[in-house]
Motif scaffolding. Structure first.
Motif, PDB file in Angstrom:
ATOM      1  N   SER A 220       0.828  -1.084  -0.047  1.00 24.62           N
ATOM      2  CA  SER A 220      -0.122   0.210   0.106  1.00 24.62           C
ATOM      3  C   SER A 220       0.846   1.188   0.119  1.00 24.62           C
ATOM      4  O   SER A 220       0.279   2.442  -0.192  1.00 24.62           O
ATOM      5  CB  SER A 220      -0.699   0.113   1.278  1.00 24.62           C
ATOM      6  OG  SER A 220      -0.216   0.085   2.431  1.00 24.62           O
ATOM      7  N   PHE A 244       0.293  -3.594  -6.150  1.00 29.20           N
ATOM      8  CA  PHE A 244      -0.403  -2.381  -5.493  1.00 29.20           C
ATOM      9  C   PHE A 244      -1.572  -2.061  -6.244  1.00 29.20           C
ATOM     10  O   PHE A 244      -1.536  -1.742  -7.539  1.00 29.20           O
ATOM     11  CB  PHE A 244       0.482  -1.364  -5.568  1.00 29.20           C
ATOM     12  CG  PHE A 244       0.298   0.152  -5.156  1.00 29.20           C
ATOM     13  CD1 PHE A 244      -0.584   0.098  -4.002  1.00 29.20           C
ATOM     14  CD2 PHE A 244       0.469   1.193  -5.870  1.00 29.20           C
ATOM     15  CE1 PHE A 244      -0.963   1.528  -3.351  1.00 29.20           C
ATOM     16  CE2 PHE A 244       0.231   2.542  -5.073  1.00 29.20           C
ATOM     17  CZ  PHE A 244      -0.590   2.641  -4.014  1.00 29.20           C
ATOM     18  N   ASP A 246      -4.729   0.401  -7.170  1.00 25.61           N
ATOM     19  CA  ASP A 246      -5.361   1.558  -7.048  1.00 25.61           C
ATOM     20  C   ASP A 246      -7.043   1.515  -6.913  1.00 25.61           C
ATOM     21  O   ASP A 246      -7.554   1.156  -8.064  1.00 25.61           O
ATOM     22  CB  ASP A 246      -4.983   2.450  -8.218  1.00 25.61           C
ATOM     23  CG  ASP A 246      -5.608   3.894  -8.229  1.00 25.61           C
ATOM     24  OD1 ASP A 246      -6.071   4.213  -7.145  1.00 25.61           O
ATOM     25  OD2 ASP A 246      -5.158   4.629  -9.109  1.00 25.61           O
ATOM     26  N   LEU A 250      -7.341   6.495  -2.900  1.00 26.55           N
ATOM     27  CA  LEU A 250      -5.801   6.861  -2.338  1.00 26.55           C
ATOM     28  C   LEU A 250      -5.961   8.346  -2.147  1.00 26.55           C
ATOM     29  O   LEU A 250      -6.595   9.344  -2.629  1.00 26.55           O
ATOM     30  CB  LEU A 250      -4.963   6.428  -3.153  1.00 26.55           C
ATOM     31  CG  LEU A 250      -4.846   5.020  -3.395  1.00 26.55           C
ATOM     32  CD1 LEU A 250      -3.771   4.451  -4.310  1.00 26.55           C
ATOM     33  CD2 LEU A 250      -4.591   4.236  -1.947  1.00 26.55           C
ATOM     34  N   GLU A 254      -0.967   9.717  -5.081  1.00 25.16           N
ATOM     35  CA  GLU A 254      -0.505   8.438  -4.179  1.00 25.16           C
ATOM     36  C   GLU A 254      -0.201   7.138  -5.024  1.00 25.16           C
ATOM     37  O   GLU A 254       1.077   6.656  -4.755  1.00 25.16           O
ATOM     38  CB  GLU A 254      -1.451   8.115  -3.048  1.00 25.16           C
ATOM     39  CG  GLU A 254      -0.780   7.114  -2.158  1.00 25.16           C
ATOM     40  CD  GLU A 254      -1.491   7.006  -0.782  1.00 25.16           C
ATOM     41  OE1 GLU A 254      -0.821   6.570   0.085  1.00 25.16           O
ATOM     42  OE2 GLU A 254      -2.720   7.314  -0.768  1.00 25.16           O
ATOM     43  N   TYR A 255      -1.149   6.763  -6.044  1.00 26.84           N
ATOM     44  CA  TYR A 255      -0.597   5.659  -6.804  1.00 26.84           C
ATOM     45  C   TYR A 255       0.655   5.706  -7.553  1.00 26.84           C
ATOM     46  O   TYR A 255       1.497   4.962  -7.504  1.00 26.84           O
ATOM     47  CB  TYR A 255      -1.678   5.528  -7.718  1.00 26.84           C
ATOM     48  CG  TYR A 255      -1.705   4.241  -8.579  1.00 26.84           C
ATOM     49  CD1 TYR A 255      -1.783   3.063  -8.336  1.00 26.84           C
ATOM     50  CD2 TYR A 255      -1.583   4.356 -10.073  1.00 26.84           C
ATOM     51  CE1 TYR A 255      -1.509   1.809  -9.085  1.00 26.84           C
ATOM     52  CE2 TYR A 255      -1.515   3.464 -10.764  1.00 26.84           C
ATOM     53  CZ  TYR A 255      -1.301   1.938 -10.256  1.00 26.84           C
ATOM     54  OH  TYR A 255      -1.146   0.891 -11.059  1.00 26.84           O
ATOM     55  N   GLU A 256       0.800   6.894  -8.333  1.00 24.95           N
ATOM     56  CA  GLU A 256       1.936   7.279  -8.979  1.00 24.95           C
ATOM     57  C   GLU A 256       3.411   7.336  -8.069  1.00 24.95           C
ATOM     58  O   GLU A 256       4.348   6.635  -8.414  1.00 24.95           O
ATOM     59  CB  GLU A 256       1.935   8.312  -9.789  1.00 24.95           C
ATOM     60  CG  GLU A 256       0.779   8.436 -11.115  1.00 24.95           C
ATOM     61  CD  GLU A 256      -0.521   8.577 -10.478  1.00 24.95           C
ATOM     62  OE1 GLU A 256      -1.460   8.262 -11.103  1.00 24.95           O
ATOM     63  OE2 GLU A 256      -0.605   8.829  -9.353  1.00 24.95           O
ATOM     64  N   GLY A 271       1.226  -2.617 -10.518  1.00 28.82           N
ATOM     65  CA  GLY A 271       0.392  -1.526 -10.115  1.00 28.82           C
ATOM     66  C   GLY A 271      -0.876  -2.048 -10.865  1.00 28.82           C
ATOM     67  O   GLY A 271      -0.677  -2.399 -12.244  1.00 28.82           O
ATOM     68  N   ASP A 273      -4.851  -0.555 -11.828  1.00 24.12           N
ATOM     69  CA  ASP A 273      -5.766   0.576 -11.929  1.00 24.12           C
ATOM     70  C   ASP A 273      -7.180  -0.066 -11.761  1.00 24.12           C
ATOM     71  O   ASP A 273      -7.768  -0.510 -12.999  1.00 24.12           O
ATOM     72  CB  ASP A 273      -5.641   1.284 -12.972  1.00 24.12           C
ATOM     73  CG  ASP A 273      -6.397   2.690 -12.916  1.00 24.12           C
ATOM     74  OD1 ASP A 273      -7.498   2.636 -12.279  1.00 24.12           O
ATOM     75  OD2 ASP A 273      -6.392   3.422 -14.082  1.00 24.12           O
ATOM     76  N   LYS A 275     -10.001   1.733 -10.233  1.00 24.43           N
ATOM     77  CA  LYS A 275     -10.768   2.610  -9.908  1.00 24.43           C
ATOM     78  C   LYS A 275     -12.137   2.848 -10.241  1.00 24.43           C
ATOM     79  O   LYS A 275     -13.029   2.759  -9.408  1.00 24.43           O
ATOM     80  CB  LYS A 275     -10.187   4.053 -10.286  1.00 24.43           C
ATOM     81  CG  LYS A 275      -8.842   4.558  -9.676  1.00 24.43           C
ATOM     82  CD  LYS A 275      -8.331   6.092 -10.047  1.00 24.43           C
ATOM     83  CE  LYS A 275      -8.334   6.323 -11.456  1.00 24.43           C
ATOM     84  NZ  LYS A 275      -6.888   5.601 -12.244  1.00 24.43           N
TER      85      LYS A 275
END
Length: 508
Positions: A220, A244, A246, A250, A254-256, A271, A273, A275
């Protein structure tokens, strides 16, 4: 074999504080409910009985068989002291005056090993409604206050000691000395529980436990998962696979930034995505517990999809820490649910993985010390705790993309101002909350009817209890002005001055 102290919890609000004080003296300890006593082996150096909100005079008062501890040094605190006295044939009665607060020792037996180096007039902290009015003949009184004759006693011929006051609170000036006397002088502990020792032994244990197996970890960017990842990486290297997710909840960017922070760690990290998937599932949901469960369920589904793309994974690693474990165990029967924890309670049936939790015996500050030992950067170790459901529980009511964007901007301004003012590292946890109310305002001679942001900042040692931070008014004024001027849709900012308990740190 690691030496340890067993702390039996009778439900006292101070039980976790006893554990913290013991560990500050470099002695490992574990908290166990009085009705779930672990098997005592040669690693156990002593036992501590905690206080309790119950009275020993109640029919349903907590009870333990003291014969289980024969041969082990025993220190009983408050309720524990009353319990042993009552079981031995003494009298415990309701105090004429309930005693809460400071008191001073009027008699101390300095020849007794528990009170070595503690002088008459030493301040102690009382918190009890009952008093021991008579001890059995084979008990020796070793400390008193003007109001409490039996402030401390020893069972003759045994290494069984008891005190009516609480040595674990800072108001008991010589409390640390007393605990050290018990741990070192009486129990013979060698005080080798350090962050260096923990890291070294944990890495060795993880190597033995995991072998060549593959492990997957939900990373996280927070302190707990970061330290867990580095410990595992040092133990099994490339066999650790980090994911990780997203969830769209967040903090701003923060994700990047998390992915960027970890690129030099040598970790296998991917990572994801997701969302849109989270937002779709949360549409129209207002109940906080339902939101938590949806976020948790969707996270597991996304995480499971990604984990299945890694062949032959056998373990799931979690950043569970000790307060998570403590708050998820009932002391006396089923406990009321304050909120569901996102990393305690096991896995759904479809995730056929074994669980490894390298930090489950540590408090948050201990996790940070271990991280420092492992060489993690201060910007990771110093990050404030962030809830697993993220901004989903800092938006009171329904979660929408518009609310998330507003809260991310407001939160970013808040946190950046705390850092600029040199306050961020003095605060345990800070964050902005989007409230489900709108208020009238005036902007540019026009009437507005827009949203309200609440700011929250607390001081704490481990999150078990917390007090609100007394932030400087000029800093709060600057934050408020900047949020209202720069974040479209906000025309009012308020500051939360509630402590835990009775409030929780998060609003949902």
């Amino acid at each position: 074999m690691l030496e340890k102290i067993i702390i039996l919890d009778f439900g006292s609000q101070f039980t976790q504080l006893i554990a913290r004080r013991v560990r500050e003296l470099n002695v490992y300890c574990e908290i166990h409910p009085f009705n779930h006593i672990p098997e005592l082996d040669s690693a156990v150096k002593g036992v501590i009985l905690s206080g309790s909100p119950f009275s020993v005079r109640q029919e349903d008062a907590p009870f333990v068989d003291l014969n289980l501890f024969k041969g082990y040094p025993l220190l009983a605190v408050c309720y524990g002291a009353q319990f042993i006295a009552q079981q031995g044939g003494g009298n415990v009665e309701a105090s004429a005056t309930r005693e809460y607060g400071r008191a001073n020792l009027s008699f101390v037996n300095n020849e007794n090993p528990l009170f070595k180096g503690i002088l008459v007039d030493s301040q102690v902290w009382m918190s009890h409604g009952d008093s021991i009015t008579q001890v059995p003949e084979h008990f020796e009184i070793i400390a008193s206050t003007p109001e409490v004759k039996v402030a401390g006693y020893q069972v003759k011929g045994e290494e069984t000691y008891a005190i009516q006051f609480h040595p674990e609170v800072t108001h008991s000036i010589d409390g640390k000395t007393l605990l050290n006397n018990f741990l070192v002088g009486i129990c013979g502990c060698v005080q080798d529980w350090t962050s260096d020792a923990f890291a070294e032994t944990t890495i060795v244990d993880l190597k033995a436990q995991l072998g060549d197996d593959k492990v997957v970890l939900a990373l996280s960017g927070g302190v707990d998962s970061s330290v867990a990842a580095v410990l595992l990486h040092k133990a099994i290297g490339k066999n650790l696979h980090c994911i990780f997710v997203d969830n769209g909840l967040l903090r701003k960017n923060e994700y990047e930034s998390v992915l960027e922070q970890y690129k030099d760690f040598g970790l296998n990290i991917k990572g994801v995505d997701a969302k849109d998937r989270f937002l779709s599932e949360l549409a129209g949901v207002e109940d906080p517990e339902k939101k938590r469960k949806i976020i948790g369920r969707v996270f597991i589904e996304v995480f499971d999809d990604e984990a299945h793309q890694i062949q032959d994974v056998k373990w799931l690693a979690q950043g569970t820490i000790y307060p998570d474990v403590i708050e998820s165990v009932s002391v006396k029967g089923p406990s009321a649910t304050i909120k569901s924890h996102h990393n305690v309670g096991g896995l759904p049936d479809f995730m056929k993985l074994k669980v490894v939790e390298p930090l489950k015996t540590l408090f948050k500050d201990e996790v940070r010390r271990v991280g420092n030992t492992l060489g993690l950067e201060s910007f990771i170790l110093g990050r404030h705790p962030f809830p697993g459901p993220g901004l989903g529980i800092r938006i009171i009511g329904e979660v929408t993309a518009e609310k998330i964007a507003i809260l991310q901007e407001a939160d970013h301004i808040y946190i950046q101002n705390l850092k600029d003012a040199g306050l961020y590292d003095q605060i345990w946890q800070a964050g902005a909350i989007f409230l489900p109310v709108r208020s009238v305002g005036v902007m540019g001679d026009e009437r507005t009817y827009e949203n309200v942001i609440a700011l929250r900042a607390v001081e704490s040692l481990d999150g078990m209890t917390a007090d609100w931070c007394h932030l400087p008014y000029p800093v709060l004024a600057k934050i408020s002005n900047e949020i209202i001027n720069k974040v479209k849709g906000i025309n009012r900012v308020v500051y939360d001055i509630s402590s835990k308990p009775p409030a929780t740190i998060e609003w949902e």
